[in-house]
Design an enzyme around this catalytic site. Structure first.
Site, PDB file in Angstrom:
ATOM      1  N   THR A 186       0.847  -1.190   0.000  1.00  0.00           N
ATOM      2  CA  THR A 186       0.000   0.000   0.000  1.00  0.00           C
ATOM      3  C   THR A 186       0.880   1.237   0.000  1.00  0.00           C
ATOM      4  O   THR A 186       1.874   1.297   0.723  1.00  0.00           O
ATOM      5  CB  THR A 186      -0.943   0.027   1.222  1.00  0.00           C
ATOM      6  N   PHE A 188       1.252   5.069   0.898  1.00  0.00           N
ATOM      7  CA  PHE A 188       0.722   6.080   1.807  1.00  0.00           C
ATOM      8  C   PHE A 188       1.333   7.435   1.489  1.00  0.00           C
ATOM      9  O   PHE A 188       2.488   7.531   1.075  1.00  0.00           O
ATOM     10  CB  PHE A 188       1.029   5.717   3.263  1.00  0.00           C
TER      11      PHE A 188
END
Length: 291
Positions: A186, A188
């Site tokens: 992921t 960020f």
């Protein structure tokens, strides 16, 4: 020492909490990169509240998820960027995702009557859940760490969370690495109020994130956008569409490009787009994270 705030007045980095989320891990990494060894982190119940904390000046920085390698963009974050004008991206951090099935210390697998986690985590472990706990009802939670707390309080609940969340909540890791695809990651973003000075300088190649708004839905609109970057020799690394929420069938585009706002070719391409689009919003210009 990195600590967690009891009140917004004492914090300087907001993140999707509680402690133990992947967003928490990203916030701690950003703090380390900035040399903020004494940072105070503020847990927030949603990405929208992270934006609120930054834009209202309650914290200097915020951390939000942009995109997952399996499930794609985090729409709540994209919508916040589309609808707000006060926040900008200062940096990005890519976090490896290793999901665990965590349970109450007193529970057994046959005791599980409910599985809880953040919607993205549930989607990332879909095949595991279908094979291991078929038919068990699923409930979405605001965060993976919040789901771990639900499991800590109820032996009938199993959660998808990371090992640190299990340690914090006192739950037991029943199975590790349950994500459906290895290499799950992921991305960020570190955000701050627009106009904040750069915090990561000299870290490598730059990228620029944009939100582009069409004047109207017409043939060739997307091709026109892509052509401007192609003519300037600019590489696009991401393009995503989102509804404008003004009317059915009306979309805007989020685009990431290689290059800096200081580059002449980027300036020319953006100036041309400003003449043809309803709006060109600069979401941030920052060093590109290494995978």
């Amino acid at each position: 020492m990195i600590t967690y705030a009891d009140s917004e007045n004492a914090a300087n980095i907001a993140f999707l909490g509680p402690a133990g989320t992947y967003c928490d891990e990203a916030a701690r990494r950003f703090a380390k990169r900035m040399g903020a060894t004494d940072a105070t982190l503020l847990p927030c119940p949603s990405f929208g509240r992270v934006f609120d904390a930054v834009e209202h000046g309650r914290v200097e920085y915020g951390v939000v998820a942009l995109e997952n390698s399996i499930e794609g963009p985090v729409n709540a974050t994209l919508d916040s960027f589309a609808e707000r004008n006060e926040s900008a991206i200062l940096g990005e951090e890519i976090v490896d995702i290793h999901h665990c099935l965590v349970m109450n210390a007193a529970a057994r697998p046959e005791d599980v009557k409910l599985i809880a986690s953040h919607p993205q985590a549930l989607a990332q472990c879909r095949k595991f859940l279908e094979a291991t706990l078929p038919g068990v009802p699923i409930r979405t939670a605001a965060s993976t760490a919040g789901a771990a707390r639900m499991a800590a309080d109820d032996a009938a609940v199993a959660a998808i969370a990371n090992a640190r969340a299990a340690e914090i909540t006192g739950t037991v890791v029943y199975r590790r690495g349950i994500e459906d695809h290895p290499g799950d990651q992921t991305n960020f973003a570190l955000i701050a109020r627009r106009g904040h000075s750069a915090v990561f300088t000299g870290e490598g190649p730059m990228k620029t994130s944009l939100a582009l708004y069409l004047r109207g839905d017409r043939p060739g609109a997307l091709q026109m956008i892509l052509s401007e970057f192609a003519y300037a020799g600019i590489n696009l690394t991401k393009i995503q569409s989102r509804p404008t929420k003004r009317r059915l069938g009306e979309y805007m585009f989020f685009i990431d490009i290689d290059g800096s706002l200081d580059d002449e070719d980027v300036q020319v391409a953006l100036d041309c787009l400003r003449l043809k689009l309803r709006a060109v919003k600069i979401l941030g210009c920052y060093p590109k994270a290494a995978n």
